[in-house]
Structures are given as structure tokens and as C-alpha cells.
Design a protein around this motif. Sequence first.
Motif, PDB file in Angstrom:
ATOM      1  N   LYS A  64      -4.327   2.443  -7.668  1.00  0.00           N
ATOM      2  CA  LYS A  64      -4.783   2.711  -9.029  1.00  0.00           C
ATOM      3  C   LYS A  64      -5.289   4.149  -9.041  1.00  0.00           C
ATOM      4  N   ASN A  65      -4.791   4.944  -9.962  1.00  0.00           N
ATOM      5  CA  ASN A  65      -5.134   6.363 -10.025  1.00  0.00           C
ATOM      6  C   ASN A  65      -4.876   7.055  -8.695  1.00  0.00           C
ATOM      7  N   GLY A  66      -3.802   6.666  -8.020  1.00  0.00           N
ATOM      8  CA  GLY A  66      -3.396   7.304  -6.784  1.00  0.00           C
ATOM      9  C   GLY A  66      -4.145   6.868  -5.540  1.00  0.00           C
ATOM     10  N   GLU A  67      -5.096   5.959  -5.688  1.00  0.00           N
ATOM     11  CA  GLU A  67      -5.911   5.503  -4.566  1.00  0.00           C
ATOM     12  C   GLU A  67      -5.642   4.030  -4.271  1.00  0.00           C
ATOM     13  N   ILE A  68      -5.770   3.651  -3.014  1.00  0.00           N
ATOM     14  CA  ILE A  68      -5.663   2.238  -2.636  1.00  0.00           C
ATOM     15  C   ILE A  68      -6.962   1.548  -3.009  1.00  0.00           C
ATOM     16  N   VAL A  69      -6.856   0.503  -3.841  1.00  0.00           N
ATOM     17  CA  VAL A  69      -8.051  -0.210  -4.292  1.00  0.00           C
ATOM     18  C   VAL A  69      -8.106  -1.648  -3.774  1.00  0.00           C
ATOM     19  N   ALA A  70      -7.020  -2.122  -3.168  1.00  0.00           N
ATOM     20  CA  ALA A  70      -6.992  -3.483  -2.612  1.00  0.00           C
ATOM     21  C   ALA A  70      -5.895  -3.559  -1.562  1.00  0.00           C
ATOM     22  N   THR A  71      -6.131  -4.398  -0.542  1.00  0.00           N
ATOM     23  CA  THR A  71      -5.201  -4.516   0.579  1.00  0.00           C
ATOM     24  C   THR A  71      -5.086  -5.966   1.026  1.00  0.00           C
ATOM     25  N   ARG A  72      -3.870  -6.346   1.410  1.00  0.00           N
ATOM     26  CA  ARG A  72      -3.635  -7.623   2.089  1.00  0.00           C
ATOM     27  C   ARG A  72      -2.524  -7.398   3.103  1.00  0.00           C
ATOM     28  N   ILE A  73      -2.748  -7.879   4.307  1.00  0.00           N
ATOM     29  CA  ILE A  73      -1.768  -7.735   5.380  1.00  0.00           C
ATOM     30  C   ILE A  73      -1.345  -9.123   5.841  1.00  0.00           C
ATOM     31  N   GLY A  74      -0.034  -9.320   5.964  1.00  0.00           N
ATOM     32  CA  GLY A  74       0.487 -10.581   6.465  1.00  0.00           C
ATOM     33  C   GLY A  74       1.007 -11.475   5.357  1.00  0.00           C
ATOM     34  N   PRO A  75       1.316 -12.720   5.705  1.00  0.00           N
ATOM     35  CA  PRO A  75       1.879 -13.661   4.738  1.00  0.00           C
ATOM     36  C   PRO A  75       0.952 -13.846   3.540  1.00  0.00           C
ATOM     37  N   ALA A  76       1.555 -14.134   2.393  1.00  0.00           N
ATOM     38  CA  ALA A  76       0.761 -14.316   1.180  1.00  0.00           C
ATOM     39  C   ALA A  76       1.454 -15.306   0.253  1.00  0.00           C
ATOM     40  N   SER A  77       0.650 -16.136  -0.379  1.00  0.00           N
ATOM     41  CA  SER A  77       1.139 -17.022  -1.433  1.00  0.00           C
ATOM     42  C   SER A  77       1.035 -16.280  -2.762  1.00  0.00           C
ATOM     43  N   LYS A  78       1.606 -16.863  -3.805  1.00  0.00           N
ATOM     44  CA  LYS A  78       1.473 -16.244  -5.122  1.00  0.00           C
ATOM     45  C   LYS A  78       0.002 -16.157  -5.509  1.00  0.00           C
ATOM     46  N   GLY A  79      -0.760 -17.180  -5.191  1.00  0.00           N
ATOM     47  CA  GLY A  79      -2.195 -17.159  -5.482  1.00  0.00           C
ATOM     48  C   GLY A  79      -2.900 -16.009  -4.790  1.00  0.00           C
ATOM     49  N   ASN A  80      -2.534 -15.754  -3.536  1.00  0.00           N
ATOM     50  CA  ASN A  80      -3.126 -14.631  -2.804  1.00  0.00           C
ATOM     51  C   ASN A  80      -2.812 -13.306  -3.488  1.00  0.00           C
ATOM     52  N   VAL A  81      -1.579 -13.158  -3.936  1.00  0.00           N
ATOM     53  CA  VAL A  81      -1.168 -11.906  -4.571  1.00  0.00           C
ATOM     54  C   VAL A  81      -1.874 -11.747  -5.916  1.00  0.00           C
ATOM     55  N   VAL A  82      -1.982 -12.815  -6.674  1.00  0.00           N
ATOM     56  CA  VAL A  82      -2.685 -12.763  -7.959  1.00  0.00           C
ATOM     57  C   VAL A  82      -4.149 -12.375  -7.738  1.00  0.00           C
ATOM     58  N   GLU A  83      -4.793 -12.971  -6.747  1.00  0.00           N
ATOM     59  CA  GLU A  83      -6.184 -12.617  -6.436  1.00  0.00           C
ATOM     60  C   GLU A  83      -6.309 -11.137  -6.086  1.00  0.00           C
ATOM     61  N   LEU A  84      -5.314 -10.591  -5.424  1.00  0.00           N
ATOM     62  CA  LEU A  84      -5.332  -9.185  -5.025  1.00  0.00           C
ATOM     63  C   LEU A  84      -5.229  -8.260  -6.232  1.00  0.00           C
ATOM     64  N   VAL A  85      -4.328  -8.577  -7.157  1.00  0.00           N
ATOM     65  CA  VAL A  85      -4.050  -7.653  -8.271  1.00  0.00           C
ATOM     66  C   VAL A  85      -4.934  -7.873  -9.494  1.00  0.00           C
ATOM     67  N   GLU A  86      -5.370  -9.089  -9.722  1.00  0.00           N
ATOM     68  CA  GLU A  86      -6.066  -9.431 -10.973  1.00  0.00           C
ATOM     69  C   GLU A  86      -7.249  -8.514 -11.298  1.00  0.00           C
ATOM     70  N   PRO A  87      -8.104  -8.152 -10.342  1.00  0.00           N
ATOM     71  CA  PRO A  87      -9.237  -7.278 -10.707  1.00  0.00           C
ATOM     72  C   PRO A  87      -8.835  -5.867 -11.144  1.00  0.00           C
ATOM     73  N   HIS A  88      -7.584  -5.506 -10.951  1.00  0.00           N
ATOM     74  CA  HIS A  88      -7.170  -4.118 -11.168  1.00  0.00           C
ATOM     75  C   HIS A  88      -6.202  -3.945 -12.335  1.00  0.00           C
ATOM     76  N   VAL A  89      -5.885  -5.027 -13.051  1.00  0.00           N
ATOM     77  CA  VAL A  89      -4.971  -4.914 -14.187  1.00  0.00           C
ATOM     78  C   VAL A  89      -5.726  -4.958 -15.501  1.00  0.00           C
TER      79      VAL A  89
END
Length: 107
Positions: free
Chosen positions: A82-107
Motif C-alpha cells: 500500500k503506497n509502495g510499502e509492505i503492510v502485511a505478510t504471509r508465508i506458506g500455504p493459505a486458505s481463502k480465509g487466511n488471504v481475506v484476513e491479510l487483505v481486509e484491513p488494507h482495502v
Amino acid sequence: MSVVVELSDSSFQSDVVEASGPVLVCFRAEWSGVCRALDPILVEVAKDYAGRLTVGRMDIDREPETYPKYDVTAIPTLYVFKNGEIVATRIGPASKGNVVELVEPHV
């Protein structure tokens, strides 16, 4: 319908760093089963967040210049930029729920 953007070393600056909104980037490799399993989830998230989030993926074998700049040492690595900076990270396997949790605070 939104699609997952194929990112390249040459497009990363404009497609991700200079993007006007948040971008989810998946650093991946085609030979990785875990990465391939994440592909349909990325498509779903791209559709669900169309207009609010860009979803991109970058093959580290085909595009070897960018990932070391961001300290990617394992795949898949998911970063939200966001604005050229990394604001959230996840490494390894992920479910859709995991991905939603990662992106939701930043949209």
C-alpha cells in the motif's frame, strides 16, 4: 471481472510500487504444488475485491530480479503493498480465509 495480474521485473515498479490502491502480490514458482493450490484462491479474492484491490503473482524463476529486493526466501510469500510499502505478510500455504484476513484491513 477482475483477473490476477502476471507481474514481471519490468512492470513491478508501475504495477505494484506506484499503484494507486492496495496490491496483493504472490511470489511463487510454477513447480510448487502449494503455489499452484493458491492460484484459484487468488482468482476468487481478485473477483471478490474487484475495484478495491489488485491481485498479482510473480514467478520467481522467470522474474529473478525483484524478489530478492523484498527478502523473499520461501514460497509462496504473500505481501500486501500500500503506497509502495509492505503492510502485511504471509508465508506458506493459505486458505481463502487466511488471504481475506491479510487483505481486509488494507482495502
